[in-house]
Design an enzyme around this catalytic site. Structure first.
Site, PDB file in Angstrom:
ATOM      1  N   ARG A  99       0.903  -1.196  -0.017  1.00  0.00           N
ATOM      2  CA  ARG A  99       0.078   0.098   0.027  1.00  0.00           C
ATOM      3  C   ARG A  99       0.910   1.294  -0.129  1.00  0.00           C
ATOM      4  NH1 ARG A  99       2.370   2.029   3.986  1.00  0.00           N
ATOM      5  NH2 ARG A  99       0.695   3.659   3.531  1.00  0.00           N
TER       6      ARG A  99
ATOM      7  N   ALA B 147       0.750   5.218  -2.090  1.00  0.00           N
ATOM      8  CA  ALA B 147       0.792   5.377  -3.799  1.00  0.00           C
ATOM      9  C   ALA B 147       1.841   4.872  -4.373  1.00  0.00           C
ATOM     10  CB  ALA B 147       0.329   6.947  -4.030  1.00  0.00           C
TER      11      ALA B 147
ATOM     12  N   ASP C 171      -1.897  10.779  -2.190  1.00  0.00           N
ATOM     13  CA  ASP C 171      -2.202   9.674  -3.369  1.00  0.00           C
ATOM     14  C   ASP C 171      -2.543  10.401  -4.304  1.00  0.00           C
ATOM     15  OD1 ASP C 171      -3.229   8.717  -0.532  1.00  0.00           O
ATOM     16  OD2 ASP C 171      -2.827   6.957  -1.764  1.00  0.00           O
TER      17      ASP C 171
ATOM     18  N   ASN D 283      -5.316  12.551   0.217  1.00  0.00           N
ATOM     19  CA  ASN D 283      -4.369  11.382   1.133  1.00  0.00           C
ATOM     20  C   ASN D 283      -5.429  10.947   2.040  1.00  0.00           C
ATOM     21  OD1 ASN D 283      -1.662  10.627   1.888  1.00  0.00           O
ATOM     22  ND2 ASN D 283      -1.943  11.913   3.573  1.00  0.00           N
TER      23      ASN D 283
HETATM   24  O1  MRU Z   1      -4.701   3.188   2.164  1.00  0.00           O
HETATM   25  P1  MRU Z   1      -3.150   3.444   1.863  1.00  0.00           P
HETATM   26  O2  MRU Z   1      -2.307   2.940   3.382  1.00  0.00           O
HETATM   27  O3  MRU Z   1      -2.715   2.886   0.696  1.00  0.00           O
HETATM   28  O4  MRU Z   1      -3.113   4.934   2.148  1.00  0.00           O
HETATM   29  C1  MRU Z   1      -1.774   5.465   1.900  1.00  0.00           C
HETATM   30  C2  MRU Z   1      -1.665   6.787   2.097  1.00  0.00           C
HETATM   31  O5  MRU Z   1      -2.449   7.639   2.283  1.00  0.00           O
HETATM   32  C3  MRU Z   1      -0.249   7.754   1.898  1.00  0.00           C
HETATM   33  O6  MRU Z   1      -0.129   8.780   2.785  1.00  0.00           O
HETATM   34  C4  MRU Z   1       0.013   8.000   0.399  1.00  0.00           C
HETATM   35  O7  MRU Z   1      -0.430   6.825  -0.507  1.00  0.00           O
HETATM   36  C5  MRU Z   1       1.246   8.409   0.289  1.00  0.00           C
HETATM   37  S1  MRU Z   1       2.657   7.238   0.299  1.00  0.00           S
HETATM   38  C6  MRU Z   1       3.844   7.875  -0.098  1.00  0.00           C
END
Ligand code: MRU
Length: 356
Positions: A48, A50, A239, A249
């Site tokens: 997980r 982005a 994201d 995000n």
């Molecule tokens: O649901 P997730 O854990 O994939 O969400 C991740 C986030 O919201 C992060 O802050 C975002 O992807 C940035 S990662 C460098």
């Protein structure tokens, strides 16, 4: 880092992912041998964040077409499209997923005159390039961001935008790691990040592994912690960032941004250009993933809520650009108005890492 978030095993042709659903209790690696297991790993949050989702999906395409028996581009390209469509349906918000899949589709197209086996090799090279560029991007974000931190400062972060969310040292946490490596004393307050607890399970874990001071707080404590003067700045990942600087995000980021504004604390977003979606004008166009009720109503100890209660579980929110003090990218730092600064940085010459 003494863990590897994503690794392509060249000998076995297997995508190896650190299973993040098992952290912090167990360090277990998931071995994905087919596209279906990659899609399941993305949907189920084994991988997980982005940038990491984009890298995993690129390898997913490699796995999806590697057994193809097609002998010419047209039928092979239909299999590439099917692989891309399957992976694109996993999670809607992080634009890195679609960006990486588009690169894979374009690579196949550019090789259309080549024999199918050569196109397959080109797809693997492209996935590896996406991964190594991500590593370099993280380093550059860290360098640009660390210049904004002074020794003795405390940073609040939300969710996990660290090494566990990328192929490198992260985005928001890259800034912290770089400052730490430069000898600055930096302390992190990590929001636990309900409901999936990426802050408690992942951010606190990786910072502790790296020897960076970290204090875990519940999401609901951020206001009090800011009021006590403990936070010098907020740094989060993204994201998807719209052309006007609105930032999607992890759910709860918007609330943190409003609190930061109320307490005169700057909020910085650290994100690679692959998270910036200049094709959309504002955050209202960003699709917000709604995840299942059990993430809220079931805890490790059993049910948190009565069976019959209705649950709403949006996994992301959109922070309006007016709350964002700066966007730290690998190409430099963008400031308001973002429509201009992001457009200018998008034309900035940038050399991706050389790949073998
Ligand atoms: O649901 P997730 O854990 O994939 O969400 C991740 C986030 O919201 C992060 O802050 C975002 O992807 C940035 S990662 C460098």
């Amino acid at each position: 880092m003494n863990f590897t978030t994503i690794r392509w095993d060249r000998d076995e042709g297997v995508l190896v992912l650190l299973d993040q659903t098992r952290l912090p209790g167990e360090v277990v690696y998931a071995h994905c041998r087919d596209i279906e297991s990659v899609a399941e790993a993305i949907k189920g949050l084994k991988v997980r964040g982005a940038p990491a989702i984009g890298v995993a999906a690129a390898y997913g395409v490699v796995l999806g077409v590697r057994k193809s028996g097609a002998d010419e581009y047209l039928s092979f390209s239909r299999e590439v499209d099917e692989a891309v469509d399957l992976l694109a349906a996993t999670r809607p918000t992080a634009v890195n997923l679609f960006w990486a899949l588009e690169r894979m589709r374009r690579t196949a197209l550019e090789q259309r005159e080549a024999p199918v086996e050569d196109i397959k090799r080109a797809l693997l090279r492209e996935a590896e390039a996406i991964q190594s560029e991500d590593e370099r991007t993280c380093r550059l974000i860290g360098e640009h961001g660390a210049a904004m931190l002074r020794s003795g400062q405390s940073v609040l972060t939300h969710c996990n935008a660290g090494a566990l969310a990328t192929s490198g040292v992260g985005t928001a946490l890259a800034v912290v790691y770089q400052a730490h490596n430069e000898g600055k004393r930096v302390h992190v307050y990590a929001d636990e990040t309900r409901p999936v607890l990426q802050g408690a399970r992942l951010t606190a874990w990786e910072l502790a592994q790296a020897g960076v001071g970290v204090t875990l707080i519940c999401d609901s404590m951020a206001a009090q912690v800011m009021k006590e003067g403990r936070i010098d700045c907020v740094i989060v990942g993204a994201d998807r960032v719209a052309a006007n600087g609105d930032v999607a995000n992890k759910i709860g980021t918007y609330g943190v941004a409003v609190l930061a504004d109320a307490h005169d604390v700057p909020l910085y977003v650290a994100a690679p250009f692959s998270s910036i979606d200049l094709s959309i004008e504002s955050g209202s166009e960003i699709p917000i993933e709604v995840r299942n009720a059990a993430e809220i109503s079931q805890g490790p100890g059993g049910r948190n809520a009565p069976e019959e209660v209705e649950v709403y579980n949006p996994a992301f929110d959109v922070t309006p650009a007016r709350y964002v003090s700066a966007i730290i990218t690998e190409r430099g730092v963008a400031r308001r108005p973002y429509a201009e600064s992001l457009a200018a940085l998008s034309h900035h010459a940038w050399q991706p890492a050389a790949t073998g």
